[in-house]
Design an enzyme around this catalytic site. Sequence first.
Site, PDB file in Angstrom:
ATOM      1  N   PHE A  62      49.618  37.530  47.153  1.00  0.00           N
ATOM      2  CA  PHE A  62      48.868  38.756  46.894  1.00  0.00           C
ATOM      3  C   PHE A  62      48.481  39.372  48.238  1.00  0.00           C
ATOM      4  CE2 PHE A  62      44.959  40.971  45.295  1.00  0.00           C
ATOM      5  CZ  PHE A  62      45.471  41.570  44.161  1.00  0.00           C
ATOM      6  N   ALA A  63      49.200  40.415  48.639  1.00  0.00           N
ATOM      7  CA  ALA A  63      49.031  40.995  49.977  1.00  0.00           C
ATOM      8  C   ALA A  63      48.140  42.229  49.912  1.00  0.00           C
ATOM      9  CB  ALA A  63      50.386  41.336  50.581  1.00  0.00           C
ATOM     10  N   ASP A  67      38.329  39.271  37.356  1.00  0.00           N
ATOM     11  CA  ASP A  67      37.480  38.441  36.492  1.00  0.00           C
ATOM     12  C   ASP A  67      38.099  37.069  36.278  1.00  0.00           C
ATOM     13  OD1 ASP A  67      35.669  40.465  36.266  1.00  0.00           O
ATOM     14  OD2 ASP A  67      36.244  41.081  34.247  1.00  0.00           O
ATOM     15  N   GLU A  93      38.289  35.829  47.058  1.00  0.00           N
ATOM     16  CA  GLU A  93      38.036  36.362  45.709  1.00  0.00           C
ATOM     17  C   GLU A  93      36.713  37.155  45.675  1.00  0.00           C
ATOM     18  OE1 GLU A  93      40.001  36.338  43.115  1.00  0.00           O
ATOM     19  OE2 GLU A  93      41.470  34.777  43.511  1.00  0.00           O
ATOM     20  N   THR A 142      33.450  38.002  48.650  1.00  0.00           N
ATOM     21  CA  THR A 142      32.386  37.230  49.293  1.00  0.00           C
ATOM     22  C   THR A 142      31.129  37.180  48.420  1.00  0.00           C
ATOM     23  OG1 THR A 142      31.434  39.160  50.403  1.00  0.00           O
ATOM     24  CG2 THR A 142      33.215  37.999  51.557  1.00  0.00           C
TER      25      THR A 142
END
Length: 383
Positions: free
Chosen positions: A122-123, A241, A364, A366
Amino acid sequence: MPLDPETLGQLVGTVSRFVREQLIPLEHKVADDDAIPPSVVAAMREMGLFGLSIPEEYGGIGLSMAEEVQVAFELGQTSPAFRSLIGTNNGIGSQGIVIDGTDEQKRAYLPRLASGEIVGSFALTEPEAGSDAGSLRTTARRNGDHYVLNGTKRFITNAPHAGLFTVFARTGTQEEGARGVTAFLVEAGTPGITLGPLDKKMGQKGAHSCDVIFEDCRVPATAVLGGREGQGFKTAMKVLDRGRLHISAVCVGAAERLIRDSLAYSMERKQFGQPIAEFQLIQAMLADSRAEAYAARCMVLETARRKDAGTDVSTDAACCKMFASEMVGRVADRAVQIHGGAGYIADYGIERFYRDVRLFRIYEGTTQVQQLVIARNMIREAA
């Protein structure tokens, strides 16, 4: 379709045994070598761990959120590097395709991700864009039936092993912010992609990340995720989520492992003629850790069930991520303290966990981002 209780129990039990019998004994080796043995990767493929959350019609197991977190509780009991390898295939590397991909994109990539034939990456993050994802500078300019990508992505998990990148790039103007961001499915090996050296990290050895550089990288227009420009940021938000709940469950698993090791050590280690577990201040640390881990487990399970029921759990998922990631940091700190000098020595593995779990409060979203999400949603709902 949810699994029946017996089948789910068998799956969780199988993963638990795999963690206990095969992964935990390899923790020191993985940390020393900064690599997961190929035999372990092959075993993960055989067990279907790369496709836990991918629908059955594409070769995955198709776990519900409540089922997935129960597996994640078990995977969290060992070095996070093992879970990290399969994490992107089950989370941010596949769920964007599951949710917003075209039928052709789903058929092309989901079976390969589910089998572990390819690893997804996932860039999104850049040198100047992390929490502020709307300020992306990587560009994608339309050129006939292609787009040309230019820019640098930073700290990209599993990039050194990736077969497929979900790349977020700006197709609109900088002033458009998040509305001008589009997601692309870019296969590794596409001309114009280069990888930076492996990041030298504080912890989580065996889980690799690096820069991904795009220089005049041409991709077909069919690579646009979902086939529509300007939807990239919305897609990224949709997968959060599930990702936050998964990471929260891993935090719970790591905390439970640390508590178990701390309790065992305190019952064996003697000072002043008795096990240190008999001392009330040690008991206080054990009790605080147990209560906090239990609270996080309950939060995660309840929120996962509500998500499966179709409830909007954006606020609660952020609560889980914030509490669980902060909780496991406190548990790890107490574990070092309970072990005393042994907790600071690498032989026991406690100091490794202390370093490993620190990352959970950063990726994911902070802790500070979770606080903003929670508070702003509260204000919006009250208004």
